[in-house]
Design an enzyme around this catalytic site. Structure first.
Site, mmCIF file in Angstrom:
data_model
loop_
_atom_site.group_PDB
_atom_site.id
_atom_site.type_symbol
_atom_site.label_atom_id
_atom_site.label_comp_id
_atom_site.label_asym_id
_atom_site.label_seq_id
_atom_site.Cartn_x
_atom_site.Cartn_y
_atom_site.Cartn_z
ATOM 1 N N GLU A 48 0.862 -1.173 0.000
ATOM 2 C CA GLU A 48 0.000 0.000 0.000
ATOM 3 C C GLU A 48 0.906 1.233 0.000
ATOM 4 O O GLU A 48 1.838 1.317 0.803
ATOM 5 C CB GLU A 48 -0.887 0.004 1.240
ATOM 6 C CG GLU A 48 -1.836 -1.178 1.343
ATOM 7 C CD GLU A 48 -2.581 -1.191 2.663
ATOM 8 O OE1 GLU A 48 -3.494 -0.361 2.824
ATOM 9 O OE2 GLU A 48 -2.240 -2.018 3.525
ATOM 10 N N ARG A 68 6.233 -13.614 9.133
ATOM 11 C CA ARG A 68 6.893 -12.351 8.841
ATOM 12 C C ARG A 68 8.263 -12.293 9.509
ATOM 13 O O ARG A 68 8.596 -13.118 10.357
ATOM 14 C CB ARG A 68 6.062 -11.155 9.277
ATOM 15 C CG ARG A 68 5.091 -11.367 10.362
ATOM 16 C CD ARG A 68 4.254 -10.170 10.727
ATOM 17 N NE ARG A 68 4.868 -8.875 10.565
ATOM 18 C CZ ARG A 68 4.164 -7.741 10.529
ATOM 19 N NH1 ARG A 68 2.859 -7.773 10.611
ATOM 20 N NH2 ARG A 68 4.752 -6.588 10.394
ATOM 21 N N LYS A 104 3.527 0.223 10.926
ATOM 22 C CA LYS A 104 3.506 1.481 10.174
ATOM 23 C C LYS A 104 3.037 2.624 11.062
ATOM 24 O O LYS A 104 3.538 3.745 10.969
ATOM 25 C CB LYS A 104 2.584 1.359 8.964
ATOM 26 C CG LYS A 104 3.179 0.611 7.791
ATOM 27 C CD LYS A 104 2.233 0.676 6.602
ATOM 28 C CE LYS A 104 2.800 -0.076 5.404
ATOM 29 N NZ LYS A 104 1.874 -0.021 4.240
#
Length: 567
Positions: A39, A267, A277
């Site tokens: 994104e 991850r 983020k």
């Protein structure tokens, strides 16, 4: 672009085994298409690097392609700044997406048509519940949800309302389009999730054309299907969303080999680091760091500025591997990878970061003697350079002690040490200021010991680095360390900002070999005995600025061991 060869091929893992089985069975007619779908609402960090290496790596190993696709479905947080930085980071990491650059927003019309088709098939409806009602109707893990009144609307009424949503007749939040699935599902994500919402926001690529936007969980599978993606690789937090991914594709009639499949993997998490983020943005907005590319940040732009090579990040991702279980990787593993990559490639130089003046009393006042220095002992082809030996030198203050303890082999009153690439020197006199601080050492040198050995066979155990006072250049040197003082910032509900490391940046004025002032921004070298350092973009002609990339040894390991032992 990174090439996949027998020497650097990634170790086998469950995803590669799956892809190999699909290739053998002909599930996708011998085709492998992956995608990396960020994104554009923030900078990429090292956690994204693992996904990039996997997505592009799987494609390269199977003669396939990997798409870079911007998932720009939330216009309130997206910006061209992030888009450009992401493209730069992917290329810097060593991967080439070529012509395969895509945007989710380019599919908005097709996504709208798919939503209309879902309505026609009785699989989506317009809902008017308020935010307060939404919580009441959704239920929780112990209780099923309740059906919205809008669930009973006819196909014709839903088509009309959805068209009017697109036309802008309703206020933001007044209505949403929901998938008709199962309000009693144990997976709350499947309780008639929202797939479109009204949001009047300027899109950075399409302006004000749209006032309704698709939700990520609806858009993601369609983007994959539109692009012919075969293997949609996601991190583990998307595992619970996979049933919705499959529902969207199944409801629209997608079948293999034209149907992508989602597979999840763990991850990359590092100690002494935050990857959220939201938290990274907070660090930037509240000026706890100096921007997204601050060398203490885990962003790829920050790591690049710090001097961490892309090859070290790829090495880390290969070492960590691909599993189904989330874990926590010690940041020392990354630092090890950085040292391994730089050891063979970084040229060596001498630098003094906390200068103490040394006067060689038996060397001519205007004398300059060139000494040979090896550029890189790991690379004989790197050759040698000349060092200027002069009457006045600088050494590190830590390389001298007035009253040294047992086992101290550096300089002290009456003691002798070896200068790197130079002579034996002996401390004859110590000069102090009015407060008793040592400000100068007066030493003698032995001309017969050039190169570091004495003809009479006497030995010294200490070798220290140095620079010429007259020939060296001053430089700002930024000593970066870990941004946080604890292994897992924010764990157990603690405010992660209270765990910032107060010593994560120290700025000193050092003295460097003159050649270091000529290096281009981004050049990385080793300051002997001190660590690896990289020229910062803030450098200017005659005013070099260096960032510490990594120390030569894991100093944090020593600190932690000392703390555990109560020292």
């Amino acid at each position: 672009m990174v090439e996949t060869t027998e020497n650097n091929a990634a170790p086998l893992d469950f995803i590669r085994e799956m892809v190999a089985a699909d290739m053998k069975s002909g599930k996708y007619n011998g085709k492998v298409v992956t995608r990396f779908p960020p994104e554009p609402n923030g900078y990429l960090h090292i956690g994204h690097a693992k996904a990039i290496c996997l997505d592009f790596g799987i494609a390269a190993e199977n003669n396939g392609v990997c798409h870079l696709r911007f998932d720009d479905t939330n216009p309130t947080k997206e910006d061209t700044e992030y888009e450009e930085s992401i493209q730069n980071d992917v290329r810097w990491l060593g991967f080439d997406f070529g012509k395969h650059l895509y945007y989710a927003s380019d599919y908005f019309e097709r996504m709208y048509e798919c939503a209309v088709e879902l309505i026609k098939r009785g699989k989506a409806y317009v809902c008017d519940l308020s935010a307060e009602e939404w919580d009441e109707y959704r239920g929780d893990l112990a209780n099923p949800g309740k059906e919205s009144p809008g669930r009973k609307r006819s196909v014709e009424e839903n088509l009309d309302l959805f068209a009017r949503m697109r036309a802008g007749e309703f206020e933001d939040g007044a209505k949403v389009l929901r998938a008709r699935i199962d309000m009693a599902s144990p997976n709350i994500n499947m309780r008639d999730p929202v797939i479109y919402r009204i949001r009047r926001a300027h899109h950075f690529r399409h302006g004000d054309k749209w006032c309704i936007y698709p939700m990520y969980d609806y858009a993601h599978p369609l983007e994959d299907a539109f692009e012919g993606v075969t293997h949609s690789l996601c991190t583990l937090e998307f595992e619970i969303h996979r049933p919705l991914y499959d529902w969207v594709l199944d409801s629209l009639g997608y079948k293999f080999p034209d149907r992508p499949q989602q597979t999840e993997f763990s991850r990359l998490n590092l100690t002494y680091t935050v990857m959220s983020k939201r938290k990274l943005l907070q660090l930037v907005k509240e000026n706890h760091v100096h921007g997204w590319d601050d060398p203490r940040m885990p962003t790829l732009s920050g790591m690049r500025r710090r001097g961490i090579p892309a090859s070290a990040i790829r090495r880390l991702c290969k070492m960590v591997g691909v599993t189904k279980f989330d874990g926590l990787t010690d940041v020392a593993v990354l630092e090890y990878c950085v040292r391994e990559e730089l050891n063979s490639s970084a040229p060596r130089f001498l630098a003094v970061l906390d200068p103490l003046k040394v006067t060689i009393t038996n060397f001519p006042e205007e004398g300059v003697e060139p000494l040979d220095a090896v550029n890189n002992p790991e690379d004989p082809a790197a050759g040698c350079r000349k060092l200027a030996f002069t009457r006045e030198l600088y050494i590190e203050k830590s390389d001298f002690m007035m009253e040294p303890p047992k086992g101290y082999f550096r300089l002290a009153p009456g003691k002798e040490v070896r200068l790197r690439y130079g002579y034996f020197i002996k401390c004859e006199e110590v000069v102090t200021d009015a407060a008793g601080n040592v400000i100068e050492l007066k030493c003698s040198f032995d001309p017969a010991t050039r190169g570091g050995s004495a003809p009479d066979g006497r030995k010294v155990k200490g070798t220290i680095h140095w620079v010429s006072a007259s020939e060296s250049v001053p430089s700002e040197v930024r000593l970066y360390d870990r941004l946080f003082s604890v292994e897992q910032p924010g764990a157990d509900g603690v405010d992660f900002l209270t765990q910032l490391n107060a010593d994560s940046l120290k700025v000193v004025t050092g003295r460097l070999e003159p050649e270091l002032a000529k290096l281009a921004s981004g050049s990385t070298v080793q300051f002997e005995r001190l660590g690896y350092f990289t020229v910062d973009p803030d450098s200017a002609p005659g005013k070099p600025v260096f960032n510490r990339t990594v120390t030569l040894k894991d100093s944090w390991g020593n600190k932690l061991n000392a703390a555990k032992n109560g020292k």
